[in-house]
Design an enzyme around this catalytic site. Structure first.
Site, PDB file in Angstrom:
ATOM      1  N   HIS A  57       4.501  -5.480  14.212  1.00 14.75           N
ATOM      2  CA  HIS A  57       4.447  -6.900  14.570  1.00 14.75           C
ATOM      3  C   HIS A  57       3.038  -7.417  14.332  1.00 14.75           C
ATOM      4  O   HIS A  57       2.120  -6.651  14.046  1.00 14.75           O
ATOM      5  CB  HIS A  57       4.901  -7.124  16.016  1.00 14.75           C
ATOM      6  CG  HIS A  57       4.034  -6.492  17.065  1.00 14.75           C
ATOM      7  ND1 HIS A  57       3.840  -5.129  17.153  1.00 14.75           N
ATOM      8  CD2 HIS A  57       3.303  -7.029  18.081  1.00 14.75           C
ATOM      9  CE1 HIS A  57       3.044  -4.864  18.172  1.00 14.75           C
ATOM     10  NE2 HIS A  57       2.697  -6.001  18.752  1.00 14.75           N
ATOM     11  N   ASP A  72       5.482  -2.438  19.845  1.00 17.05           N
ATOM     12  CA  ASP A  72       5.495  -2.570  21.293  1.00 17.05           C
ATOM     13  C   ASP A  72       6.875  -3.047  21.724  1.00 17.05           C
ATOM     14  O   ASP A  72       7.505  -3.821  21.012  1.00 17.05           O
ATOM     15  CB  ASP A  72       4.472  -3.600  21.738  1.00 17.05           C
ATOM     16  CG  ASP A  72       3.036  -3.240  21.350  1.00 17.05           C
ATOM     17  OD1 ASP A  72       2.818  -2.156  20.800  1.00 17.05           O
ATOM     18  OD2 ASP A  72       2.153  -4.066  21.561  1.00 17.05           O
ATOM     19  N   HIS A 104       9.708  -7.478  22.004  1.00 16.49           N
ATOM     20  CA  HIS A 104       8.359  -7.822  22.423  1.00 16.49           C
ATOM     21  C   HIS A 104       8.251  -9.349  22.463  1.00 16.49           C
ATOM     22  O   HIS A 104       9.226 -10.046  22.203  1.00 16.49           O
ATOM     23  CB  HIS A 104       7.372  -7.181  21.424  1.00 16.49           C
ATOM     24  CG  HIS A 104       5.977  -7.078  21.938  1.00 16.49           C
ATOM     25  ND1 HIS A 104       5.677  -6.699  23.222  1.00 16.49           N
ATOM     26  CD2 HIS A 104       4.778  -7.295  21.332  1.00 16.49           C
ATOM     27  CE1 HIS A 104       4.369  -6.697  23.384  1.00 16.49           C
ATOM     28  NE2 HIS A 104       3.798  -7.062  22.260  1.00 16.49           N
ATOM     29  N   HIS A 153      -0.501   3.712  23.269  1.00 13.66           N
ATOM     30  CA  HIS A 153      -0.670   2.279  23.503  1.00 13.66           C
ATOM     31  C   HIS A 153      -1.038   2.041  24.961  1.00 13.66           C
ATOM     32  O   HIS A 153      -0.550   1.132  25.628  1.00 13.66           O
ATOM     33  CB  HIS A 153       0.600   1.503  23.109  1.00 13.66           C
ATOM     34  CG  HIS A 153       0.373   0.035  22.894  1.00 13.66           C
ATOM     35  ND1 HIS A 153       0.523  -0.889  23.896  1.00 13.66           N
ATOM     36  CD2 HIS A 153      -0.011  -0.677  21.810  1.00 13.66           C
ATOM     37  CE1 HIS A 153       0.270  -2.105  23.417  1.00 13.66           C
ATOM     38  NE2 HIS A 153      -0.068  -1.992  22.150  1.00 13.66           N
ATOM     39  N   ASP A 172      -3.827  -6.155  17.511  1.00 17.29           N
ATOM     40  CA  ASP A 172      -4.099  -4.722  17.691  1.00 17.29           C
ATOM     41  C   ASP A 172      -3.236  -3.844  16.784  1.00 17.29           C
ATOM     42  O   ASP A 172      -3.382  -2.625  16.776  1.00 17.29           O
ATOM     43  CB  ASP A 172      -3.965  -4.310  19.172  1.00 17.29           C
ATOM     44  CG  ASP A 172      -2.610  -4.631  19.773  1.00 17.29           C
ATOM     45  OD1 ASP A 172      -1.999  -5.642  19.380  1.00 17.29           O
ATOM     46  OD2 ASP A 172      -2.155  -3.873  20.658  1.00 17.29           O
ATOM     47  N   HIS A 173      -2.343  -4.470  16.015  1.00 20.04           N
ATOM     48  CA  HIS A 173      -1.499  -3.707  15.085  1.00 20.04           C
ATOM     49  C   HIS A 173      -1.739  -4.094  13.629  1.00 20.04           C
ATOM     50  O   HIS A 173      -1.195  -3.467  12.723  1.00 20.04           O
ATOM     51  CB  HIS A 173      -0.020  -3.909  15.426  1.00 20.04           C
ATOM     52  CG  HIS A 173       0.307  -3.411  16.800  1.00 20.04           C
ATOM     53  ND1 HIS A 173       0.988  -2.232  17.039  1.00 20.04           N
ATOM     54  CD2 HIS A 173      -0.015  -3.906  18.021  1.00 20.04           C
ATOM     55  CE1 HIS A 173       1.076  -2.037  18.339  1.00 20.04           C
ATOM     56  NE2 HIS A 173       0.479  -3.046  18.960  1.00 20.04           N
ATOM     57  N   HIS A 186       0.704  -8.868  16.198  1.00 15.38           N
ATOM     58  CA  HIS A 186      -0.386  -8.941  17.170  1.00 15.38           C
ATOM     59  C   HIS A 186      -1.587  -8.198  16.588  1.00 15.38           C
ATOM     60  O   HIS A 186      -1.441  -7.176  15.911  1.00 15.38           O
ATOM     61  CB  HIS A 186       0.029  -8.315  18.510  1.00 15.38           C
ATOM     62  CG  HIS A 186       0.829  -9.260  19.366  1.00 15.38           C
ATOM     63  ND1 HIS A 186       1.682  -8.841  20.358  1.00 15.38           N
ATOM     64  CD2 HIS A 186       0.889 -10.620  19.371  1.00 15.38           C
ATOM     65  CE1 HIS A 186       2.238  -9.892  20.945  1.00 15.38           C
ATOM     66  NE2 HIS A 186       1.780 -10.979  20.352  1.00 15.38           N
TER      67      HIS A 186
HETATM   68 ZN   LIG Z   1       0.026  -3.814  20.930  1.00 19.14          ZN
END
Ligand SMILES: [Zn+2]
Length: 309
Positions: free
Chosen positions: A63, A217, A147, A275, A67-68, A65
């Site tokens: 996805h 996530d 998510h 995570h 952090d990915h 976001h």
């Molecule tokens: Zn994340």
């Protein structure tokens, strides 16, 4: 035995703390490698842990976001600057094309190697696998995770290997090369006297292909357990521990105990947790908590760790 393994490049959630970094893992089978998620700095940790960037055949983003995905424009830029020639395919949810186009200043102008960006259809069926990629080593299926924004999990399954001949059969009948070829193509064997030896008796018992499912996530979603039945190893996010269960649900994340439930329902042999929220300095408790709902082997994701499948 399978040679497949997973290398952890980033084990934390959003913020980098305690020497933990945002999400990134590499799935390796034989000499083929596939990157899953690409948090900020992923390419530097590939270098640090001896993962050769050039070997990555495809990238799977769950996805959008940060952090990915914040490491992806940097990694693609490095491929361009190092003169990559091989094709690279990047999979992810919409609008990953737009994201990369903007962050790379126009993909068409900047990139000179074959770069294919595949946006996964948001309407693929729920609680089912949709095959999105296949080569001679592995097939990859996408499935819905749950998510705050569109998010997909990925299941990697090694391609079935050709059957191997049974040692006893070889010693007893000493078949010639032509007969061996026929057996390996699925045929039975006939002795000089015309006695039939069934294919199954000539070969070793086939083993289930090794598989790995990446689930991050997501909020706890019990049907995932059934969907992932008999997956060899599951990575399931565990952002929180049970005392934070309500916050986990509010933020569309899971606890270690819930990750354990999914692995248990799926009868997975191994569960990788990761995570982690930045609120936890010590992570051992995650394994302890997951062991209350899951009886198999639990591995805590730690940067640089190589998990055999
Ligand atoms: Zn994340």
């Amino acid at each position: 035995m399978s040679s497949a393994h997973v290398t952890i490049l980033g084990s934390n959630s959003a913020v980098s703390v305690f020497n933990r970094f945002p999400s990134g893992q590499v799935f390796t089978t034989e000499h083929s490698q596939y990157l899953i998620d690409c948090g900020e700095g992923t390419q530097f940790r590939m270098h640090q842990y001896g993962v050769k960037k050039s070997r990555i055949k495809a990238i799977f983003i769950t996805h959008l976001h940060g952090d990915h995905v914040f490491g992806l424009p940097g990694l693609i830029t490095s491929y361009q600057l190092s003169g990559r020639k091989e094709k690279l395919t990047v999979f992810g949810p919409q609008p990953i094309k737009k994201y990369l186009d903007l962050s790379l200043g126009g993909i068409g102008h900047f990139i000179s190697f074959p770069l294919e960006i595949v946006e996964i259809d948001p309407n693929i069926p729920h609680e089912k696998f949709t095959e999105i990629y296949s080569d001679h080593r592995v097939k990859v299926e996408a499935f819905h995770l749950y998510h705050r924004i569109s998010c997909f999990g990925y299941k990697f399954t090694e391609q079935e290997k050709r059957p191997k001949l049974n040692r006893d059969f070889l010693d007893t009948y000493q078949p010639d090369v032509a007969s061996i070829k026929r057996i390996l193509n699925g045929e039975d064997f006939y002795t000089d006297e015309g006695v039939k030896i069934a294919h199954e008796k000539c070969t070793q018992k086939p083993v289930l292909p090794t598989s790995f499912a990446y689930c991050s996530d997501t909020i706890f979603h019990e049907p995932l357990g059934e969907l992932l039945e008999n997956t060899s190893c599951i990575y399931h996010e565990s952002t929180y521990l049970e005392p934070m269960k309500n916050q986990a649900a509010e933020r569309y994340h899971s606890t270690a105990y819930q990750a354990g439930i999914i692995a248990e329902l799926a009868s997975a042999q191994k569960l990788i947790l990761g995570h982690y929220s930045s609120r936890y300095k010590i992570i051992e408790e995650f394994a302890e908590e997951a062991s209350k709902s899951y009886a198999g082997e639990i591995v805590l994701a730690v940067e640089g760790k190589c998990v055999e499948l």
